[in-house]
Design a protein around this motif. Structure first.
Motif: not given
Ligand code: HEM
Length: 469
Positions: A54-56, A85-91, A333-335, A337-339, A424-426
């Motif tokens: 799914i990730y690939k 605008n999620l792509r822009f945010l991710a970049n 905690s992360l491992r 955390s998500f059932p 940040e968590l640390k």
């Molecule tokens: C413990 C903290 C966090 C966890 C557990 C987490 C977890 C995740 C997960 C599971 C995804 C989806 C990945 C996928 O579908 O393969 C994701 C996507 C994303 N996260 Fe996080 N996240 C965290 C913190 C953050 C922080 C601090 C930011 C921003 C500063 C952030 C920004 C994003 C963005 C923009 C996406 C979308 C990426 C994409 O669609 O290409 N996340 N995150």
């Protein structure tokens, strides 16, 4: 497809009662992947053998629309259409945040310390927190505001408070009963959308405040950019990336009107949402895990004290990397955390139809004895290899992507904020552990709060007391 006897209801009832248990049973009986019928939708769950497909195959599995369905609050937005605008945010997160964690570190650290002083404060007498999640929201908003909307914004206490209230209120929305989807699959979204439009709109008030306070700052930045041209040096915050690199960026000061500011506020709120709740959830869970496990206290505290003493508290990213035992606490905690999580045929041979909702069933990897010895046990030291003298030979950081450790996803869409999040968590845990004795009132790790597949930190008593030394 897992068989069911009740039409319309399908598997919804056992899923609501205990999703973790129900999914584990389905996985055991029906293999990987398996499909269930919940809330009027068929959902396919991919376990450890299939989830990396799914990730690939990100073109086949429509990642963005699944996110859009899960995160519903942008339905209340006027300018930004949901997650378009999620792509822009991710970049933006990749380029403007992840690559600059070093720059952000002292700012984050300062804001976290201030948040802890303000919201946990002096615990000369033991202080009991019966819903720590509420407090960690207030503590973690400050560093996030600093990184997302900038240092100037953090000086406006009124704005920080207003964003905290907004995030708290938006966090409740996904709890609006999914049961509505049983009547008609999109009914839940429609109901929330109408509710936000006509009954309760938590966004308007913070938006007005943001426009009033931030407009002069945005104008000044655009003025400087116009004046200096190529010599303009970008500010270090996420908002700046939108001001300079986005197609909707203002060309000149006159473009910075209320309409543009409203759009900017909505984009920033989406960024807050992506960055904030996950981080708050994990920090709160890690504190409960620590507080309920006295056997962890000595080792982790001594590591924090050693790192603190080396630099008198002025930490750099290298110092954060030295906190390997704390990293183990975060990673564990992360491992835990998500059932969970076109016609397509998985490696295992199972075929699902086009458009099927697919979730990654992370527990199948995270609680799999093939990859984690005694997976039910909470063992932060499992990621550490020590030399015979007790020094650290190596460790795998909580932010590192691994095939069977997927709290941050994997592949092209893996979380771009993960390095910042783990740092940040640390930092937050480091400060708390140095400052306080923290223990659960029950003396053990209390069970997490569960709402079908939604797991949150426990809502039970935690006691904080100043360290005497
Ligand atoms: C413990 C903290 C966090 C966890 C557990 C987490 C977890 C995740 C997960 C599971 C995804 C989806 C990945 C996928 O579908 O393969 C994701 C996507 C994303 N996260 Fe996080 N996240 C965290 C913190 C953050 C922080 C601090 C930011 C921003 C500063 C952030 C920004 C994003 C963005 C923009 C996406 C979308 C990426 C994409 O669609 O290409 N996340 N995150």
């Amino acid at each position: 497809m897992v068989p069911y006897s009740l039409p319309i209801i399908g598997h919804t009832i056992p899923y609501i009662i205990d999703a973790g248990k129900f999914l584990a049973e389905c996985r055991k009986k029906y293999g990987d992947p398996f499909s269930i019928y919940v809330f009027g939708n068929v959902v396919t769950y991919a376990g450890h053998k299939t989830s990396f497909e799914i990730y690939k195959e990100h073109d086949i599995f429509d990642h963005d629309s699944i996110l859009a369905e899960t995160l519903i609050f942008p339905l209340a937005f006027k300018k930004a259409k949901g997650f378009d605008n999620l792509r822009f945010l991710a970049n933006a997160v990749h380029e403007q945040i992840s690559e600059k964690v070093k720059v952000f570190l002292p700012r984050m650290h300062k804001e976290i310390k201030r948040g802890i002083d303000l919201y946990i404060g002096d615990c000369k007498e033991p202080k009991v927190f019966n819903n720590l999640g509420n407090t960690t929201i207030s503590v973690m908003v400050r560093p996030m505001c600093n990184i997302i909307i900038g240092e100037e914004a953090c000086q406006f206490e009124e704005l920080v408070t207003s964003i905290t209230t907004l995030l708290r209120q938006l966090g409740v929305l996904p709890l609006i009963p999914q049961v509505l989807s049983l009547i008609y699959p999109k009914l839940q979204l429609k109901a929330i959308s109408l509710f936000l439009k006509f009954v309760w709109n938590p966004i308007d008030k913070p938006k007005k405040l943001f426009i009033k306070l931030m407009k002069p700052i945005v104008k000044e930045r655009i003025f400087q950019k116009e004046k200096l041209g190529n010599k303009y040096i970008m500010k270090d915050d996420l908002m700046e990336y939108y001001l300079i690199k986005s197609d909707s960026a203002p060309n000149n000061v006159n473009d910075v009107n209320d309409e543009y500011m409203e759009y900017l506020f909505e984009q920033m709120t989406i960024a807050f949402f992506a960055a904030f709740f996950t981080t708050v959830k994990v920090v709160t869970e890690a504190i409960y895990e620590y507080g309920g496990r006295p056997e962890l206290w000595k080792d982790i505290y001594e590591e924090q004290l050693m790192v603190y003493n080396q630099k008198n508290g002025n930490l750099t990213i290298d110092d954060v990397h030295k906190m390997v035992k704390l990293d183990g606490l975060v990673k564990e905690s992360l491992r835990q955390s998500f059932p969970k999580g076109d016609s397509y045929t998985f490696n295992t041979g199972a075929t699902i139809p086009k458009g099927r909702k697919v979730a990654v069933y992370a527990a199948d990897s995270h609680f799999n004895p093939e990859y984690f010895e005694n997976p039910e046990m909470f063992q932060p030291n499992r990621y550490l290899t020590l030399n015979s003298d007790g020094s650290v030979l190596n460790y795998t950081s909580a932010a590192k992507l691994e095939k069977y450790y997927v709290p941050f996803g994997a592949g092209k869409h893996a979380c771009p904020g993960r390095i910042l999040a783990v740092t940040e968590l640390k930092l937050c845990l480091h400060e708390l552990i140095l400052k306080y004795h923290i223990k659960t009132k029950s003396g053990k790790v209390d069970p997490r709060w569960k709402l079908s597949d939604f797991w949150l930190a426990p809502i039970t008593d935690l006691v904080f007391e100043n360290r005497k030394n």
